[in-house]
Design a protein around this motif. Structure first.
Motif, PDB file in Angstrom:
ATOM      1  N   LEU A   1      -1.725  -1.602   4.083  1.00  0.00           N
ATOM      2  CA  LEU A   1      -2.126  -0.719   3.015  1.00  0.00           C
ATOM      3  C   LEU A   1      -1.043   0.118   2.663  1.00  0.00           C
ATOM      4  O   LEU A   1      -0.959   0.229   1.372  1.00  0.00           O
ATOM      5  CB  LEU A   1      -3.284  -0.042   3.247  1.00  0.00           C
ATOM      6  N   ARG A   2      -0.488   0.806   3.644  1.00  0.00           N
ATOM      7  CA  ARG A   2       0.631   1.468   3.514  1.00  0.00           C
ATOM      8  C   ARG A   2       1.705   0.936   2.720  1.00  0.00           C
ATOM      9  O   ARG A   2       2.300   1.568   1.555  1.00  0.00           O
ATOM     10  CB  ARG A   2       1.076   2.162   5.035  1.00  0.00           C
ATOM     11  N   ASP A   3       2.283  -0.200   3.039  1.00  0.00           N
ATOM     12  CA  ASP A   3       3.073  -0.742   2.227  1.00  0.00           C
ATOM     13  C   ASP A   3       3.030  -1.362   0.994  1.00  0.00           C
ATOM     14  O   ASP A   3       3.779  -1.239  -0.076  1.00  0.00           O
ATOM     15  CB  ASP A   3       3.673  -2.071   3.233  1.00  0.00           C
ATOM     16  N   ALA A   4       1.452  -1.372   0.760  1.00  0.00           N
ATOM     17  CA  ALA A   4       1.106  -1.837  -0.483  1.00  0.00           C
ATOM     18  C   ALA A   4       1.282  -0.627  -1.505  1.00  0.00           C
ATOM     19  O   ALA A   4       1.751  -0.681  -2.787  1.00  0.00           O
ATOM     20  CB  ALA A   4      -0.174  -2.338  -0.743  1.00  0.00           C
ATOM     21  N   ILE A   5       0.864   0.357  -1.162  1.00  0.00           N
ATOM     22  CA  ILE A   5       0.954   1.685  -1.908  1.00  0.00           C
ATOM     23  C   ILE A   5       2.152   1.862  -2.172  1.00  0.00           C
ATOM     24  O   ILE A   5       2.905   2.712  -3.035  1.00  0.00           O
ATOM     25  CB  ILE A   5       0.137   2.737  -1.251  1.00  0.00           C
ATOM     26  N   GLN A   6       3.400   1.694  -0.994  1.00  0.00           N
ATOM     27  CA  GLN A   6       4.606   2.024  -1.354  1.00  0.00           C
ATOM     28  C   GLN A   6       5.318   1.179  -2.446  1.00  0.00           C
ATOM     29  O   GLN A   6       5.925   1.788  -3.190  1.00  0.00           O
ATOM     30  CB  GLN A   6       5.500   1.886  -0.133  1.00  0.00           C
ATOM     31  N   ALA A   7       4.856  -0.024  -2.377  1.00  0.00           N
ATOM     32  CA  ALA A   7       5.308  -0.888  -3.385  1.00  0.00           C
ATOM     33  C   ALA A   7       4.908  -0.560  -4.831  1.00  0.00           C
ATOM     34  O   ALA A   7       5.571  -0.761  -5.867  1.00  0.00           O
ATOM     35  CB  ALA A   7       4.997  -2.377  -3.045  1.00  0.00           C
ATOM     36  N   ALA A   8       3.654   0.021  -4.731  1.00  0.00           N
ATOM     37  CA  ALA A   8       2.966   0.418  -6.199  1.00  0.00           C
ATOM     38  C   ALA A   8       3.808   1.580  -6.742  1.00  0.00           C
ATOM     39  O   ALA A   8       4.146   1.608  -7.915  1.00  0.00           O
ATOM     40  CB  ALA A   8       1.629   0.584  -6.146  1.00  0.00           C
ATOM     41  N   MET A   9       4.081   2.534  -5.660  1.00  0.00           N
ATOM     42  CA  MET A   9       4.657   3.778  -6.104  1.00  0.00           C
ATOM     43  C   MET A   9       6.260   3.334  -6.613  1.00  0.00           C
ATOM     44  O   MET A   9       6.516   3.903  -7.430  1.00  0.00           O
ATOM     45  CB  MET A   9       4.797   4.725  -4.939  1.00  0.00           C
ATOM     46  N   ALA A  10       6.797   2.557  -6.011  1.00  0.00           N
ATOM     47  CA  ALA A  10       8.212   2.235  -6.352  1.00  0.00           C
ATOM     48  C   ALA A  10       8.042   1.597  -7.695  1.00  0.00           C
ATOM     49  O   ALA A  10       8.849   1.709  -8.692  1.00  0.00           O
ATOM     50  CB  ALA A  10       8.902   1.157  -5.412  1.00  0.00           C
TER      51      ALA A  10
ATOM     52  N   ASN B   1      -3.711  10.408  16.737  1.00  0.00           N
ATOM     53  CA  ASN B   1      -2.527   9.319  16.578  1.00  0.00           C
ATOM     54  C   ASN B   1      -1.582   9.539  15.515  1.00  0.00           C
ATOM     55  O   ASN B   1      -0.451   9.145  15.314  1.00  0.00           O
ATOM     56  CB  ASN B   1      -3.174   8.073  16.408  1.00  0.00           C
ATOM     57  N   GLY B   2      -2.159  10.708  14.700  1.00  0.00           N
ATOM     58  CA  GLY B   2      -1.122  10.876  13.633  1.00  0.00           C
ATOM     59  C   GLY B   2      -1.407   9.963  12.315  1.00  0.00           C
ATOM     60  O   GLY B   2      -1.976   9.019  12.418  1.00  0.00           O
ATOM     61  N   VAL B   3      -0.496  10.172  11.276  1.00  0.00           N
ATOM     62  CA  VAL B   3      -0.675   9.286  10.054  1.00  0.00           C
ATOM     63  C   VAL B   3       0.672   9.005   9.743  1.00  0.00           C
ATOM     64  O   VAL B   3       1.831   9.448   9.926  1.00  0.00           O
ATOM     65  CB  VAL B   3      -1.447  10.082   8.917  1.00  0.00           C
ATOM     66  N   ASP B   4       0.741   7.921   8.641  1.00  0.00           N
ATOM     67  CA  ASP B   4       2.017   7.578   8.017  1.00  0.00           C
ATOM     68  C   ASP B   4       1.843   8.157   6.653  1.00  0.00           C
ATOM     69  O   ASP B   4       0.536   8.205   5.993  1.00  0.00           O
ATOM     70  CB  ASP B   4       2.060   6.142   7.886  1.00  0.00           C
ATOM     71  N   PHE B   5       3.038   8.542   5.899  1.00  0.00           N
ATOM     72  CA  PHE B   5       2.982   8.913   4.629  1.00  0.00           C
ATOM     73  C   PHE B   5       3.613   8.272   3.578  1.00  0.00           C
ATOM     74  O   PHE B   5       4.854   7.635   4.016  1.00  0.00           O
ATOM     75  CB  PHE B   5       3.483  10.367   4.547  1.00  0.00           C
ATOM     76  N   VAL B   6       3.237   8.016   2.313  1.00  0.00           N
ATOM     77  CA  VAL B   6       4.303   7.311   1.257  1.00  0.00           C
ATOM     78  C   VAL B   6       4.362   8.521   0.577  1.00  0.00           C
ATOM     79  O   VAL B   6       3.488   9.038  -0.248  1.00  0.00           O
ATOM     80  CB  VAL B   6       3.334   6.188   0.376  1.00  0.00           C
TER      81      VAL B   6
END
Length: 319
Positions: free
Chosen positions: A279-288, A151-156
């Motif tokens: 989870l992806r969006d939470a990690i993106q927010a934390a990274m930002a 299915n592939g993956v998303d990346f932050v």
């Protein structure tokens, strides 16, 4: 690390020379750690009640208080084992993210080319292992065959780097570029972007009427480095931070050197299942948040890798 588009221009590494020697000479020990879990990590020790972005996490992860991280922990200075604990650029960034999210990031050791399989089998929640964000990985495409295998993956995205050529000190074989590798033995880690670059170069060699590269692949990068140190290969292709680190530290700086320019610089990404967008969006927010606060910059300065800094946490920014 990557599987068809890579790991970076001129970044000095300054970790201890002792570990550089262990990274090469201790290849078999590190390989044997494949399925061990880092029990002692204290990443993300902040409680969720005081963490500013805890509410963005999925409820089950917030309740568990931990994000399980799949990683090949044999890639200094990005991640490696020291006194039974994962240390390096990635664990430090994970720790900073954990403080924003109110959870601990628990690094679990595994073979690089099996990390996406492990993520899709729910053995861990994310991958953080100097993994290049590429379209093939996003879409679940096998870079060798061009066929869809998952299915592939998303990346932050959280760092930028390219591939470098690492040779023996003094460059006895006169290697200056990928073209000089035609017909020669090259050792590197399987499943990485570096492997994809080497295979593409090998095809170019034969197309140009030269011999193909004799490519030798290994489960871990230290195994490939050991072959180079022994003179059994003429080069190792590696992410720039790792190549520069080994050139600086292994044998007190007497074992290796980096030659030529970086190849195909691109982003490292924290991989998350496509089904887990929260989870992806939470990690993106934390990274930002850690980029904005300056904590991210401090981590890169600590490990002397500031040239790989990103200014924003893109999702699927790789090509």
């Amino acid at each position: 690390m990557t599987a068809s588009s890579t790991r970076r221009t001129t970044v000095a590494r300054n970790r201890t020379a002792a570990f550089g020697a262990i990274a090469v000479a201790g290849a078999l020990i590190l390989t044997g750690c494949g399925d061990q879990t880092d029990k002692g990590g204290d990443s993300g020790s902040s409680s969720s009640s005081s963490a500013p972005l805890a509410g963005k996490l999925p409820a089950d992860i917030r309740k568990a208080g931990v994000i399980k991280v799949g990683s090949d922990i044999a890639y200094p200075p990005v991640e490696y084992m020291q006194s039974g604990k994962a240390v390096g650029v990635d664990p430090d960034i994970a720790d900073a993210l954990g403080k924003q999210l109110g959870v601990r990031f628990d690094f679990q050791n595994g073979k690089f080319d099996q990390l996406i399989v492990g993520l899709q089998a729910n053995r861990f929640n994310v991958i953080m292992s100097a993994m290049n964000d590429t379209k093939d990985r996003q879409n679940g495409i096998d870079s060798d065959t061009g066929k869809k295998v998952g299915n592939g993956v998303d990346f932050v995205d959280y760092f930028t780097a390219g591939t470098s050529i690492l040779v023996q000190k003094g460059n006895p074989k006169g290697i200056k570029s990928l073209d000089d590798l035609c017909g020669k033995v090259v050792a590197l880690q399987k499943g990485t972007t570096s492997e994809g670059i080497a295979k593409a170069q090998s095809q170019k060699c034969t197309k140009d009427g030269n011999k193909a590269i004799d490519l030798q692949t290994f489960d871990t990068d230290p195994e490939a480095l050991l072959r180079l140190k022994q003179g059994a290969s003429v080069a190792d292709l590696n992410d720039f931070p790792v190549a520069a680190y080994n050139a600086k530290t292994s044998g007190g700086g007497k074992d290796f050197e980096v030659v030529g320019e970086q190849i195909e610089a691109g982003p490292y990404g924290i991989a998350v299942s496509k089904e887990n967008t929260q989870l992806r969006d939470a990690i993106q927010a934390a990274m930002a948040a850690i980029v904005k606060s300056g904590e991210y910059q401090k981590i890169l300065e600590k490990w002397n890798v500031t040239q790989g800094a990103v200014t924003e946490a893109k999702i699927n920014g790789g090509s």
